[in-house]
Design a protein around this motif. Structure first.
Motif, PDB file in Angstrom:
ATOM      1  N   SER A 219       0.827  -1.210   0.000  1.00 39.10           N
ATOM      2  CA  SER A 219       0.000   0.000   0.000  1.00 39.10           C
ATOM      3  C   SER A 219       0.859   1.256   0.000  1.00 39.10           C
ATOM      4  O   SER A 219       0.481   2.282   0.556  1.00 39.10           O
ATOM      5  N   THR A 221       3.466   4.067  -2.234  1.00 41.09           N
ATOM      6  CA  THR A 221       3.690   4.685  -3.537  1.00 41.09           C
ATOM      7  C   THR A 221       5.175   4.980  -3.708  1.00 41.09           C
ATOM      8  O   THR A 221       5.813   5.517  -2.801  1.00 41.09           O
ATOM      9  N   GLU A 248       1.995  14.968   1.225  1.00 40.39           N
ATOM     10  CA  GLU A 248       0.885  14.508   0.400  1.00 40.39           C
ATOM     11  C   GLU A 248       1.154  14.910  -1.052  1.00 40.39           C
ATOM     12  O   GLU A 248       1.836  15.904  -1.306  1.00 40.39           O
ATOM     13  N   GLU A 274       0.463   9.303  -8.166  1.00 39.42           N
ATOM     14  CA  GLU A 274      -0.152   8.371  -7.221  1.00 39.42           C
ATOM     15  C   GLU A 274      -0.243   9.013  -5.843  1.00 39.42           C
ATOM     16  O   GLU A 274       0.600   9.836  -5.473  1.00 39.42           O
ATOM     17  N   PRO A 275      -1.234   8.651  -5.043  1.00 37.27           N
ATOM     18  CA  PRO A 275      -1.428   9.298  -3.740  1.00 37.27           C
ATOM     19  C   PRO A 275      -0.327   8.967  -2.733  1.00 37.27           C
ATOM     20  O   PRO A 275       0.217   7.865  -2.721  1.00 37.27           O
ATOM     21  N   SER A 277       0.452   9.859   1.570  1.00 38.51           N
ATOM     22  CA  SER A 277      -0.088  10.455   2.781  1.00 38.51           C
ATOM     23  C   SER A 277       0.651   9.916   3.997  1.00 38.51           C
ATOM     24  O   SER A 277       0.471   8.759   4.384  1.00 38.51           O
ATOM     25  N   SER A 303       0.543   5.284   0.835  1.00 38.95           N
ATOM     26  CA  SER A 303      -0.434   5.893  -0.079  1.00 38.95           C
ATOM     27  C   SER A 303      -1.668   6.423   0.653  1.00 38.95           C
ATOM     28  O   SER A 303      -2.448   7.176   0.084  1.00 38.95           O
ATOM     29  N   GLY A 304      -1.827   6.008   1.898  1.00 38.53           N
ATOM     30  CA  GLY A 304      -3.004   6.429   2.651  1.00 38.53           C
ATOM     31  C   GLY A 304      -4.192   5.527   2.451  1.00 38.53           C
ATOM     32  O   GLY A 304      -5.243   5.729   3.046  1.00 38.53           O
ATOM     33  N   LYS A 305      -4.023   4.484   1.630  1.00 40.89           N
ATOM     34  CA  LYS A 305      -5.113   3.554   1.375  1.00 40.89           C
ATOM     35  C   LYS A 305      -4.993   2.363   2.338  1.00 40.89           C
ATOM     36  O   LYS A 305      -3.932   1.755   2.451  1.00 40.89           O
ATOM     37  N   GLY A 306      -6.060   2.042   3.032  1.00 40.57           N
ATOM     38  CA  GLY A 306      -6.043   0.903   3.937  1.00 40.57           C
ATOM     39  C   GLY A 306      -5.199   1.185   5.170  1.00 40.57           C
ATOM     40  O   GLY A 306      -4.917   2.323   5.534  1.00 40.57           O
ATOM     41  N   ASN A 307      -4.780   0.090   5.807  1.00 37.88           N
ATOM     42  CA  ASN A 307      -3.960   0.189   7.014  1.00 37.88           C
ATOM     43  C   ASN A 307      -2.524  -0.217   6.714  1.00 37.88           C
ATOM     44  O   ASN A 307      -1.993  -1.179   7.259  1.00 37.88           O
TER      45      ASN A 307
END
Length: 332
Positions: A219, A221, A248, A274-275, A277, A303-307
């Motif tokens: 997860s 980037t 970010e 791509e994100p 965070s 990426s800030g997606k999920g954990n």
């Protein structure tokens, strides 16, 4: 060459098997008499260390230390095994790349040490303080596989690293690394050049499975940044931020924002949309990237997606190939 190094090299230059010393009180008196711009010429002789200061000639006789002789006798019968050979410059670069990550005020062995492990024709060094980790590898002229240090590598005390590097700055050529003891218990490590030999005790303990710490980046980037631009932006924000900065993506830029009362931000060009965070301590990142030579840096950021893992991974490219570092993020 300073007085201390000359004394350390004297035994090797004279061919003496026993280490030789000169009285520190004599050295202190001589140094006190020297002018700031005085040129001191030192020549190791059979009977002592000869110093020429201006027109003055001084002979400092060697004093065989009984305690040092006992130490020499104790290690003479210990099994010494050659591990690897590499250039002095390559070893200095290895240590320089990781030693800043070692802890100084921690009782855990793997924190206050530098890890060395020859594997697959490479010498791997690593260090960590629990918040960041760095590892670097270099090609070596390795001994036979049966003569490796051991299956887990060894821990060199951080207190021994700084004086070792200081002395190696005055050395050239190849550096030979050997160990004493058997594979179950490696007690001492030996660093040796043509004119220098250091026998150092090792710390008992094991190093974390550092390769596993770089995994689990699903997860995350991957982006590439210009080192100079990235370093300047972090340096400016470090002055006004409180503890950490926020990173970010904003289009094709990486937006780095300070925290606390003085809000400010910097934009750094990247090669991805791509994100990203995450938050981290800018001081840790600055000290880490300052060790790199190449102008381009490859970063893996959450990426800030999920954990996903809250960590930043920095990979060396070009001149820094083989170098990796990890910095723990700040959870908000």
């Amino acid at each position: 060459m300073d007085v201390q190094h000359a004394c350390e090299w004297a035994p090797a230059a004279t061919g003496k098997k026993a280490k030789s010393e000169v009285h520190s009180k004599h050295l202190e008196k001589i140094i006190a008499l020297c002018e700031d711009d005085a040129i001191v010429k030192m020549t190791p002789g059979e009977d002592g260390l000869r110093l020429r200061i201006g027109r003055a000639n001084i002979l400092l006789p060697y004093v065989i230390s009984e305690a040092l002789q006992i130490f020499e006798d104790s290690i003479a019968s210990t099994n010494e095994r050659h591990v690897c050979t590499l250039s002095v410059e390559a070893f200095r670069d290895l240590i320089h790349s990781v030693e800043h990550c070692a802890g100084r005020n921690d009782m855990r062995p793997f924190i206050k040490s530098v890890y060395l492990h020859p594997v697959d024709g490479l010498l791997v060094v690593a260090a960590t303080n629990g918040f960041r980790l760095a590892t670097m590898s270099s090609g070596i002229d390795a001994a036979e596989a049966t003569l490796e240090i051991n299956d887990k590598g060894v821990l060199l005390p951080i207190e021994s690293v700084e004086p070792l590097v200081a002395i190696l700055k005055t050395q050239q050529g190849d550096l030979t690394i050997s160990v004493m003891g058997d594979k179950k218990e490696t007690r001492r490590i030996i660093f040796e050049t043509e004119r220098f030999r250091l026998v150092n005790s090792l710390i008992c303990g094991s190093f974390p499975a550092y390769l596993e710490l770089f995994k689990g980046t699903g997860s995350m980037t991957t982006i590439c940044v210009n080192k100079v631009e990235f370093e300047k932006s972090l340096s400016r924000l470090e002055i006004v931020t409180q503890r950490y900065v926020r990173m970010e993506t904003e289009g094709t830029d990486l937006k780095i924002t300070s925290t606390g009362g003085n809000l400010s931000h910097e934009l750094v060009s990247i090669d991805s949309t791509e994100p990203v965070s995450m938050s981290l301590d800018p001081a840790l990142m600055l000290e880490t990237i300052s060790r790199m030579k190449s102008t381009t840096q490859r970063l893996q950021l959450p990426s800030g997606k999920g954990n996903g893992p809250e960590k930043a991974i920095i990979e060396g490219v070009d001149a820094d190939t083989g170098w990796k570092a990890m910095i723990a993020g700040v959870r908000q």
